[in-house]
Design a protein around this motif. Structure first.
Motif, short mmCIF file in Angstrom:
data_model
loop_
_atom_site.label_atom_id
_atom_site.label_comp_id
_atom_site.label_asym_id
_atom_site.label_seq_id
_atom_site.Cartn_x
_atom_site.Cartn_y
_atom_site.Cartn_z
N ARG A 29 1.45 2.44 9.27
CA ARG A 29 1.64 1.29 10.16
C ARG A 29 3.10 0.98 10.45
N GLN A 71 -4.83 -5.35 5.46
CA GLN A 71 -3.50 -4.87 5.07
C GLN A 71 -3.58 -3.68 4.11
N ASP A 80 -8.90 -6.04 9.04
CA ASP A 80 -7.52 -5.60 8.80
C ASP A 80 -7.04 -6.30 7.54
N TYR A 83 1.00 2.32 3.48
CA TYR A 83 0.95 1.35 4.57
C TYR A 83 2.14 1.54 5.50
N GLU A 90 -12.57 -1.70 5.86
CA GLU A 90 -11.13 -1.68 6.13
C GLU A 90 -10.81 -0.94 7.41
#
Length: 147
Positions: A76, A24, A22, A72, A17
């Motif tokens: 991100r 997620q 990627d 996440y 990962e």
């Protein structure tokens, strides 16, 4: 399954990962669940294989449901948005356009139908901004009107 196999498998998932894929942020939770399952297997000798897999499944699914969205977004969520279309782009009109009138022009390496979406005529040579896309038609307004 041996405890060290869980830990190695978890480390591989985490590395995949973080280094190559990627996914997620899903493999982080699978890898973490595998490592925790390995540590529990090491501390509780004789834990049945079905129980190890059950612990792994519950930890993986539970942590993904409970924490993935928040983690996440935290890691991100601050990335700048990437423009994927011509909206917001600027071009110079090749000819005068009355409101609602169209012409052909090049924009972004392709030829488009350009439509004056503003209330006033736009003179040839005017810098305009793309405000919408309707099929293969770019709707434009004078650069000072787009806001």
């Amino acid at each position: 399954m041996q405890w060290w196999a869980w830990v190695v498998g978890g480390a591989v998932l985490l590395g995949a990962e973080l280094g190559f894929v990627d996914a997620q942020f899903y493999l982080v939770f699978l890898g973490s669940a595998a490592i925790v399952a390995g540590l529990l297997t090491a501390t509780v000798p004789g834990l049945a294989p079905w129980a190890q897999w059950a612990i792994f499944a519950v930890l993986a699914a539970g942590s993904m449901v409970a924490f993935r969205g928040r983690v996440y977004a935290l890691l991100r969520g601050h990335l700048p948005s990437v423009g994927t279309g011509p909206v917001g782009g600027a071009l110079v009109l090749p000819e005068t356009l009355a409101p609602g009138q169209t012409c052909q022009s090049e924009h972004g390496g392709s030829f488009w139908t350009i439509r004056n979406a503003g209330p006033a005529p736009l003179a040839s040579g005017t810098r305009v901004r793309v405000v919408a896309v309707d099929g293969l038609t770019l709707k434009v307004r004078a650069d000072s009107e787009h806001g």
